[in-house]
Motif scaffolding. Structure first.
Motif, PDB file in Angstrom:
ATOM      1  N   ALA A  24     103.179  13.217   4.616  1.00  0.00           N
ATOM      2  CA  ALA A  24     102.402  13.228   5.780  1.00  0.00           C
ATOM      3  C   ALA A  24     101.107  13.976   5.831  1.00  0.00           C
ATOM      4  CB  ALA A  24     103.384  13.880   6.984  1.00  0.00           C
ATOM      5  N   THR A  25     100.987  14.716   4.786  1.00  0.00           N
ATOM      6  CA  THR A  25      99.656  15.902   4.790  1.00  0.00           C
ATOM      7  C   THR A  25      98.508  14.927   3.758  1.00  0.00           C
ATOM      8  OG1 THR A  25     100.345  16.763   2.795  1.00  0.00           O
ATOM      9  CG2 THR A  25     101.023  18.015   4.931  1.00  0.00           C
ATOM     10  N   GLY A  26      98.849  13.806   3.239  1.00  0.00           N
ATOM     11  CA  GLY A  26      98.211  13.050   2.441  1.00  0.00           C
ATOM     12  C   GLY A  26      98.179  13.477   0.640  1.00  0.00           C
ATOM     13  N   LYS A  27      99.183  14.342   0.579  1.00  0.00           N
ATOM     14  CA  LYS A  27      99.272  14.710  -0.740  1.00  0.00           C
ATOM     15  C   LYS A  27     100.443  13.749  -1.461  1.00  0.00           C
ATOM     16  CE  LYS A  27     101.394  18.303  -3.680  1.00  0.00           C
ATOM     17  NZ  LYS A  27     102.235  19.527  -3.472  1.00  0.00           N
ATOM     18  N   ASP A  28      99.741  13.478  -2.795  1.00  0.00           N
ATOM     19  CA  ASP A  28     100.278  12.471  -3.715  1.00  0.00           C
ATOM     20  C   ASP A  28     101.685  12.750  -3.862  1.00  0.00           C
ATOM     21  OD1 ASP A  28      97.852  11.145  -3.614  1.00  0.00           O
ATOM     22  OD2 ASP A  28      97.553  11.316  -5.957  1.00  0.00           O
ATOM     23  N   THR A  29     102.787  11.869  -3.654  1.00  0.00           N
ATOM     24  CA  THR A  29     104.243  12.065  -3.847  1.00  0.00           C
ATOM     25  C   THR A  29     104.568  11.417  -5.229  1.00  0.00           C
ATOM     26  OG1 THR A  29     104.828  10.219  -2.607  1.00  0.00           O
ATOM     27  CG2 THR A  29     104.642  12.787  -1.576  1.00  0.00           C
ATOM     28  N   GLY A  30     103.778  10.448  -5.697  1.00  0.00           N
ATOM     29  CA  GLY A  30     103.981   9.526  -6.926  1.00  0.00           C
ATOM     30  C   GLY A  30     103.249   8.514  -7.296  1.00  0.00           C
ATOM     31  N   SER A  31     103.268   7.846  -8.289  1.00  0.00           N
ATOM     32  CA  SER A  31     102.683   6.483  -8.584  1.00  0.00           C
ATOM     33  C   SER A  31     103.300   5.555  -9.335  1.00  0.00           C
ATOM     34  CB  SER A  31     101.151   6.848  -8.891  1.00  0.00           C
ATOM     35  OG  SER A  31     101.209   7.474  -9.953  1.00  0.00           O
ATOM     36  N   THR A  32     103.027   4.537  -9.383  1.00  0.00           N
ATOM     37  CA  THR A  32     103.520   3.428 -10.234  1.00  0.00           C
ATOM     38  C   THR A  32     102.551   2.640 -10.647  1.00  0.00           C
ATOM     39  OG1 THR A  32     105.783   3.550  -9.291  1.00  0.00           O
ATOM     40  CG2 THR A  32     105.217   1.676 -10.571  1.00  0.00           C
ATOM     41  N   THR A  33     102.248   2.223 -11.995  1.00  0.00           N
ATOM     42  CA  THR A  33     101.210   1.564 -12.722  1.00  0.00           C
ATOM     43  C   THR A  33     101.939   0.314 -13.330  1.00  0.00           C
ATOM     44  OG1 THR A  33      99.614   3.480 -12.588  1.00  0.00           O
ATOM     45  CG2 THR A  33      99.208   1.020 -14.204  1.00  0.00           C
TER      46      THR A  33
ATOM     47  N   GLY B 140     104.147  13.473  -8.392  1.00  0.00           N
ATOM     48  CA  GLY B 140     103.043  13.891  -7.314  1.00  0.00           C
ATOM     49  C   GLY B 140     102.042  14.684  -8.163  1.00  0.00           C
ATOM     50  N   SER B 141     102.552  15.244  -9.322  1.00  0.00           N
ATOM     51  CA  SER B 141     101.493  16.093  -9.895  1.00  0.00           C
ATOM     52  C   SER B 141     101.053  15.277 -11.207  1.00  0.00           C
ATOM     53  CB  SER B 141     102.044  17.171 -10.502  1.00  0.00           C
ATOM     54  OG  SER B 141     103.249  16.750 -11.585  1.00  0.00           O
ATOM     55  N   GLY B 142     101.192  14.166 -11.233  1.00  0.00           N
ATOM     56  CA  GLY B 142     100.614  13.398 -12.328  1.00  0.00           C
ATOM     57  C   GLY B 142     101.328  13.091 -13.605  1.00  0.00           C
ATOM     58  N   ALA B 143     102.482  13.723 -13.573  1.00  0.00           N
ATOM     59  CA  ALA B 143     103.083  13.857 -14.867  1.00  0.00           C
ATOM     60  C   ALA B 143     104.015  12.597 -15.020  1.00  0.00           C
ATOM     61  CB  ALA B 143     104.269  15.075 -14.920  1.00  0.00           C
ATOM     62  N   VAL B 144     104.016  12.145 -16.187  1.00  0.00           N
ATOM     63  CA  VAL B 144     104.888  10.889 -16.368  1.00  0.00           C
ATOM     64  C   VAL B 144     106.335  11.101 -16.297  1.00  0.00           C
ATOM     65  CG1 VAL B 144     105.501   8.996 -18.255  1.00  0.00           C
ATOM     66  CG2 VAL B 144     103.233   9.660 -17.849  1.00  0.00           C
ATOM     67  N   VAL B 145     107.172  10.502 -15.724  1.00  0.00           N
ATOM     68  CA  VAL B 145     108.433  10.692 -15.517  1.00  0.00           C
ATOM     69  C   VAL B 145     109.447   9.516 -16.141  1.00  0.00           C
ATOM     70  CG1 VAL B 145     108.467  11.980 -13.498  1.00  0.00           C
ATOM     71  CG2 VAL B 145     108.391   9.564 -13.380  1.00  0.00           C
ATOM     72  N   GLU B 146     108.689   8.257 -16.460  1.00  0.00           N
ATOM     73  CA  GLU B 146     109.506   7.073 -16.943  1.00  0.00           C
ATOM     74  C   GLU B 146     108.466   6.037 -17.232  1.00  0.00           C
ATOM     75  OE1 GLU B 146     113.650   5.285 -15.577  1.00  0.00           O
ATOM     76  OE2 GLU B 146     111.970   4.145 -14.719  1.00  0.00           O
ATOM     77  N   THR B 147     108.850   5.319 -18.309  1.00  0.00           N
ATOM     78  CA  THR B 147     108.018   4.165 -18.783  1.00  0.00           C
ATOM     79  C   THR B 147     108.965   3.109 -19.035  1.00  0.00           C
ATOM     80  OG1 THR B 147     107.879   5.021 -20.995  1.00  0.00           O
ATOM     81  CG2 THR B 147     106.092   5.573 -19.518  1.00  0.00           C
ATOM     82  N   SER B 148     108.546   1.575 -19.014  1.00  0.00           N
ATOM     83  CA  SER B 148     109.194   0.954 -19.213  1.00  0.00           C
ATOM     84  C   SER B 148     108.365  -0.165 -19.989  1.00  0.00           C
ATOM     85  CB  SER B 148     109.980   0.090 -18.247  1.00  0.00           C
ATOM     86  OG  SER B 148     109.328  -0.388 -17.234  1.00  0.00           O
TER      87      SER B 148
END
Length: 431
Positions: free
Chosen positions: A334-343, A363-371
């Motif tokens: 709701a504040t506009g802060k990144d919560t995650g991304s998928t590329t 949200g911090s930009g750390a990788v949590v999973e790759t496939s």
């Protein structure tokens, strides 16, 4: 279109997309005025990806029939081979065999067109078959010109699976000389029960094209919901669409407002959907879509609560590459802060195989999973998919391999997973 979530499923969403496309063309469709009824599954399947044609033969046969053969290259690298025969009574039969980029036969389409000048009718019958010769769909279309210059077209489309009808759609279209166009559609399920109907009336004036339509959905003979839509397309390409959705009791449970306009290199659309319960707004969602002629695509979605306070948003961009595409999706709170991304990065190879690489970050930009996914086809058409998944530390957590035959049967399914917290390894295999 605003969705009645209690009564619309994903299949209906796909149908609504097709319906929207059809609506956008009604203002400029000249098929009825010319009497050409070669449309629907027949014509679209026969050469829907055609990019070039090379006629290789024509002439009369022993029965006095004129016959010609041609080949059409398709955008996906395949080939359509068509034999067209004109019989002595004027009947035209176009038989098309479809081949993929590897030269493998994928199915056929036969279109038979007859004209009755005394009645002013053009009748078209189309049959689509898969590679095994099984009928997948048929279409029967009769277009007739009246003495007042109007055209009436009745089209019945049937879908089949394993020889059984899975659905039927009957559309009756009337186009009058004054530009008024009426379209009535009835959809039925495999049991012949009506699942939805639609009545649409449109006309063209000096300002553009206008349509009013009402769709009614049914289940076991009872109304489950309705959509009433008013659409205007101005001469400069601007489109406005307003839809009111009601439940089976006639209560409004949603509204949608759509505006779109062309740009110098594409089109921009803004779609706002409002959710309503017991007469009160509960939430809303606004999606802005930008499409560029070079294939780039961007979506921004903003979700709000009943008081118009932002609760979250997301952005998606798709960029074509020489051998595939790159897609990035980012979510925000709701504040506009990144919560995650998928590329997602896709690469397609000349042999028809492709690879997909997906990276998920927090949200911090750390990788949590790759496939990493590899899709390929064997010589007999079997689709083989291998997927390897790793955690944020680069450790393999899952490996899968699945083979699916051309008829849809799974011939091999293997899965290996490891829980790095416990060290437990699990493997399954079938058959």
């Amino acid at each position: 279109m605003t969705k009645d979530r209690s009564s619309k499923d994903d299949a209906n969403k796909d149908r609504d997309k097709d319906k929207d496309k059809d609506r956008s063309m009604r203002g400029t469709d000249t098929r009825m005025s010319g009497g050409d009824s070669s449309h629907g599954p027949s014509s679209s399947d026969a050469g829907k990806h055609g990019t070039s044609s090379d006629s290789s033969y024509s002439g009369y046969n022993g029965a006095g029939e004129y016959s010609s053969k041609s080949e059409t290259k398709t955008a996906d690298g395949g080939t359509d081979k068509t034999t067209t025969t004109v019989k002595q009574d004027g009947t035209v039969v176009a038989a098309t065999d479809h081949y993929d980029a590897d030269g493998k036969f994928t199915g056929s389409t036969t279109v038979t067109t007859t004209t009755d000048a005394s009645r002013g009718t053009v009748t078209t019958d189309s049959v689509n078959k898969d590679a095994n010769g099984k009928v997948t769909s048929t279409e029967h279309d009769v277009a007739q010109r009246a003495s007042d210059g109007s055209w009436t077209d009745t089209r019945t489309e049937k879908d089949y699976k394993d020889g059984q009808v899975t659905g039927t759609q009957t559309t009756t279209t009337t186009a009058r000389p004054d530009g008024t166009r009426t379209v009535d559609t009835v959809r039925e399920n495999a049991n012949g029960k009506v699942t939805s109907t639609e009545h649409a009336v449109s006309h063209q004036d000096k300002n553009g094209w206008h349509e009013q339509s009402t769709e009614t959905r049914y289940h076991d003979g009872k109304v489950t919901g309705t959509d009433k839509t008013t659409t205007t397309v101005t001469n400069d390409g601007r489109r406005t669409e307003d839809t009111v959705t009601k439940d089976g009791h006639g209560k409004v449970n949603g509204k949608e407002h759509v505006e779109s306009h062309p740009t110098a290199d594409g089109r921009v659309e803004t779609r706002t959907e409002t959710f309503i319960h017991n007469g009160h707004k509960t939430a809303s969602e606004t999606k802005t879509t930008t499409d560029h002629n070079d294939g780039r695509h961007a979506e921004t979605t903003v979700r709000k609560d009943a008081h118009d306070h932002v609760t979250g948003s997301s952005e998606t961009t798709r960029t074509p590459t020489p051998d595939g595409q790159s897609v990035v999706n980012t979510t925000r709170d709701a504040t506009g802060k990144d919560t995650g991304s998928t590329t997602l990065t896709e690469h397609r190879r000349p042999d028809g195989s492709r690879t997909l690489d997906v990276t998920r970050k927090d949200g911090s930009g750390a990788v949590v999973e790759t496939s990493h996914t590899v899709e390929r086809h064997s010589g007999d058409g079997t689709k083989m998919t291998d997927v390897t998944t790793k955690d944020g530390q680069g450790r393999v957590t899952d490996m899968t391999s699945k083979w699916v035959a051309p008829n849809g049967a799974v011939t091999f399914d293997w899965h290996l997973s490891k829980d790095w917290n416990t060290g437990k390894v699990t493997e399954t295999r079938s058959p």
